[in-house]
Design a protein around this motif. Structure first.
Motif, PDB file in Angstrom:
ATOM      1  N   SER A 102       0.841  -1.391  -0.048  1.00 25.27           N
ATOM      2  CA  SER A 102      -0.105  -0.066  -0.094  1.00 25.27           C
ATOM      3  C   SER A 102       0.830   1.362  -0.086  1.00 25.27           C
ATOM      4  O   SER A 102       2.005   1.280   0.438  1.00 25.27           O
ATOM      5  CB  SER A 102      -1.149   0.002   1.010  1.00 25.27           C
ATOM      6  OG  SER A 102      -0.191   0.244   2.351  1.00 25.27           O
ATOM      7  N   THR A 119      -3.426   0.093  -3.659  1.00 25.35           N
ATOM      8  CA  THR A 119      -2.788  -1.137  -3.009  1.00 25.35           C
ATOM      9  C   THR A 119      -2.679  -1.927  -4.055  1.00 25.35           C
ATOM     10  O   THR A 119      -3.260  -2.012  -5.086  1.00 25.35           O
ATOM     11  CB  THR A 119      -4.110  -1.607  -1.975  1.00 25.35           C
ATOM     12  OG1 THR A 119      -5.231  -1.781  -2.726  1.00 25.35           O
ATOM     13  CG2 THR A 119      -4.105  -0.657  -0.884  1.00 25.35           C
ATOM     14  N   TYR A 120      -1.901  -2.983  -3.914  1.00 26.44           N
ATOM     15  CA  TYR A 120      -1.795  -4.085  -4.951  1.00 26.44           C
ATOM     16  C   TYR A 120      -0.826  -5.548  -4.531  1.00 26.44           C
ATOM     17  O   TYR A 120       0.054  -5.290  -3.667  1.00 26.44           O
ATOM     18  CB  TYR A 120      -0.901  -3.485  -6.188  1.00 26.44           C
ATOM     19  CG  TYR A 120       0.738  -2.963  -5.940  1.00 26.44           C
ATOM     20  CD1 TYR A 120       1.560  -3.809  -6.073  1.00 26.44           C
ATOM     21  CD2 TYR A 120       0.759  -1.640  -5.277  1.00 26.44           C
ATOM     22  CE1 TYR A 120       2.875  -3.475  -5.670  1.00 26.44           C
ATOM     23  CE2 TYR A 120       1.901  -1.230  -4.986  1.00 26.44           C
ATOM     24  CZ  TYR A 120       3.015  -1.926  -5.437  1.00 26.44           C
ATOM     25  OH  TYR A 120       4.370  -1.581  -5.034  1.00 26.44           O
ATOM     26  N   THR A 121      -1.011  -6.478  -5.250  1.00 24.90           N
ATOM     27  CA  THR A 121      -0.009  -7.487  -5.076  1.00 24.90           C
ATOM     28  C   THR A 121       0.505  -7.881  -6.182  1.00 24.90           C
ATOM     29  O   THR A 121      -0.292  -7.750  -7.304  1.00 24.90           O
ATOM     30  CB  THR A 121      -0.815  -8.662  -4.478  1.00 24.90           C
ATOM     31  OG1 THR A 121      -1.470  -8.557  -3.307  1.00 24.90           O
ATOM     32  CG2 THR A 121       0.058  -9.987  -4.297  1.00 24.90           C
ATOM     33  N   THR A 135       0.216  -8.073 -11.954  1.00 25.28           N
ATOM     34  CA  THR A 135      -0.098  -7.022 -10.877  1.00 25.28           C
ATOM     35  C   THR A 135      -1.548  -7.150 -10.818  1.00 25.28           C
ATOM     36  O   THR A 135      -2.292  -6.843 -11.952  1.00 25.28           O
ATOM     37  CB  THR A 135       0.455  -5.726 -11.024  1.00 25.28           C
ATOM     38  OG1 THR A 135       1.940  -5.880 -11.128  1.00 25.28           O
ATOM     39  CG2 THR A 135       0.071  -4.968  -9.811  1.00 25.28           C
ATOM     40  N   GLY A 183      -4.539  -4.983  -8.242  1.00 23.16           N
ATOM     41  CA  GLY A 183      -4.964  -3.898  -7.223  1.00 23.16           C
ATOM     42  C   GLY A 183      -5.844  -3.036  -7.187  1.00 23.16           C
ATOM     43  O   GLY A 183      -6.654  -3.303  -8.231  1.00 23.16           O
TER      44      GLY A 183
END
Length: 314
Positions: free
Chosen positions: A193, A204-206, A232, A234
């Motif tokens: 974040s 926010t992301y992964t 990615t 998010g």
């Protein structure tokens, strides 16, 4: 060699474009806005990953004898192939140029090295002219001798790490496989974040990534090139979801001083919450911040800016 605090600052500058994405004030978010925000925020995620990788590489290896994970050969000439950072010869913590800005500690317990950069006690919460705070913790296994082949894991955790108006949280795990003196890394940035205190908005992301390092056969990292693939998912700064997938490996070059950490070639597919798509093409390898976006067959040329640090500011 850049200092680590300068690299942390560079991480903030790379993330500084979040100021652009997060300061939007439109109350109605159109489909076009969603897609535009997704592209910018995805680029922020990409640049954060590049900066974090280089920072971790430097913080965990270069201060301890001038080595890093890209090679396992002994480069000192006449050495025994063991890495000084095993707990031997570490007579002072590596703080970089601004030694008083962070409390840096290193411990070795059960063959695990932990390095903590702690900014919580910085007087007035300001380093020079930059607001700072929080902590960054790096953990890694004790490095075996230079003949080692196998898998090693390094983890960097951001705990309210603050730079200027941005506060970062999350975890970046780097799993590196060493074989025949060469390194290939798989990476995961989990629950990342980026909060902009000026706007109160957050990205926010992964992200999952695979990285191959081309060191050009030299000991210097100045000419290294990174080839990255992955995806990615998010939530963008406008509160809508987005996803990206690298469809042709993104190439970044350390020699591109005016485009540090920004792809010079490769393509990505960006998908906004409503399903609209853009293809982002980063060009032919030229060191610049230019790229193209193609939506529904229409291609537009764009150029990246980097927050208050200015275009190309490191």
């Amino acid at each position: 060699m850049k200092t680590n605090l300068l690299k942390i600052t560079a991480l903030s500058i790379a993330l500084g474009v979040a100021l652009i994405a997060c300061d939007k004030t439109n109350s109605t978010i159109t489909s076009s806005d969603q897609l535009a925000n997704a592209v910018i925020d995805n680029q922020t995620a990409n640049e954060q990953s590049e900066s974090a990788y280089e920072l971790v590489d430097d913080a965990t290896f270069l201060p301890f004898g001038g080595r890093n994970f890209r090679e396992t050969a002994d480069i000192t000439g006449g050495g025994n192939g063991f890495f000084p950072m095993l707990g031997m010869g570490w007579n002072r913590p590596w703080k970089g140029k601004d030694a008083n800005c962070a409390t840096v500690t290193k411990t070795v317990t059960n063959n695990v090295i932990t390095i903590v950069y702690d900014f919580t006690a910085v007087a007035g919460g300001v380093c020079g002219e930059t607001p700072v705070g929080g902590k960054m913790t790096i953990s890694m296994p004790v490095k075996p001798d230079s003949t080692f082949s196998g898998t090693l894991v390094r983890t960097v955790t951001y705990d309210n790490l603050k730079r200027d108006s941005l506060t970062i949280n999350g975890t970046h795990t780097i799993t590196t496989t060493l074989a025949n003196g060469k390194a290939t890394s798989s990476e995961k940035l989990a629950k990342m974040s980026i909060l902009n205190s000026k706007s109160g908005k957050t990205i926010t992301y992964t992200s999952t990534r695979s990285r191959v390092v081309d060191n050009k056969g030299t000991l210097s990292r100045n000419d290294d090139e990174y080839s990255v693939t992955g995806s990615t998912n998010g939530s963008s700064s406008d509160g809508t979801t987005f996803s990206s997938n690298i469809t042709k490996a993104l190439i970044t070059k350390n020699s591109c001083s005016d485009a540090k950490g920004f792809p010079v070639s490769g393509t990505e597919e960006i998908v906004a919450a409503d399903g609209t798509k853009k293809i982002v093409d980063y060009g032919d390898g030229t060191c610049d911040l230019k790229y193209t976006e193609t939506t529904n067959g229409v291609t537009v040329e764009k150029e990246r800016t980097r927050g208050k640090g200015g275009k190309g500011k490191k």
